[in-house]
Design a protein around this motif. Structure first.
Motif, PDB file in Angstrom:
ATOM      1  N   ASP A  20      36.430  35.384  31.828  1.00  0.00           N
ATOM      2  CA  ASP A  20      37.203  34.289  32.420  1.00  0.00           C
ATOM      3  C   ASP A  20      37.477  34.506  33.904  1.00  0.00           C
ATOM      4  OD1 ASP A  20      37.307  33.020  29.979  1.00  0.00           O
ATOM      5  OD2 ASP A  20      39.258  33.879  29.431  1.00  0.00           O
ATOM      6  N   ASP A  21      37.599  35.764  34.322  1.00  0.00           N
ATOM      7  CA  ASP A  21      37.944  36.044  35.712  1.00  0.00           C
ATOM      8  C   ASP A  21      36.732  36.123  36.627  1.00  0.00           C
ATOM      9  OD1 ASP A  21      36.899  38.384  34.794  1.00  0.00           O
ATOM     10  OD2 ASP A  21      38.542  39.656  35.463  1.00  0.00           O
ATOM     11  N   GLY A  22      35.538  35.892  36.113  1.00  0.00           N
ATOM     12  CA  GLY A  22      34.348  35.878  36.941  1.00  0.00           C
ATOM     13  C   GLY A  22      33.662  37.218  37.093  1.00  0.00           C
TER      14      GLY A  22
END
Length: 89
Positions: A20-22
């Motif tokens: 989700d945070d890349g």
């Protein structure tokens, strides 16, 4: 084994998961995540133990402060005392 006749398929490969945070889903990143999860799952009481450790450290630090205060200021009277001896002549 020579020739790879008996071999297991590669369990982790690049891009197998999405974060989700890349964060890039490299093989080494996923291996690190799996090992971190296994370490967390193997010790469910670790969070409670860390909280208890912090409580113990806080109590011990307060006890240390009180001990230093007691030694420095309460025993100061006894440490400054000077004994004088008189000649009996």
């Amino acid at each position: 084994f020579p020739g790879g006749a008996i071999a297991m398929a590669q369990a982790l490969y690049d891009g197998a998961a999405e974060y989700d945070d890349g964060t890039e889903a490299t093989q080494s990143q996923m291996a690190k995540d799996v090992s971190t999860f296994l370490a967390w799952a193997s010790e469910p009481e670790a969070d409670v133990r860390k909280k208890m450790g912090m409580k113990a450290l806080s109590v011990l630090s307060v006890a240390l402060i009180l001990t230093v205060y007691y030694k420095r200021f309460r025993w100061n009277v006894w440490k400054k005392r000077r004994l004088e001896f008189k000649d009996l002549k």
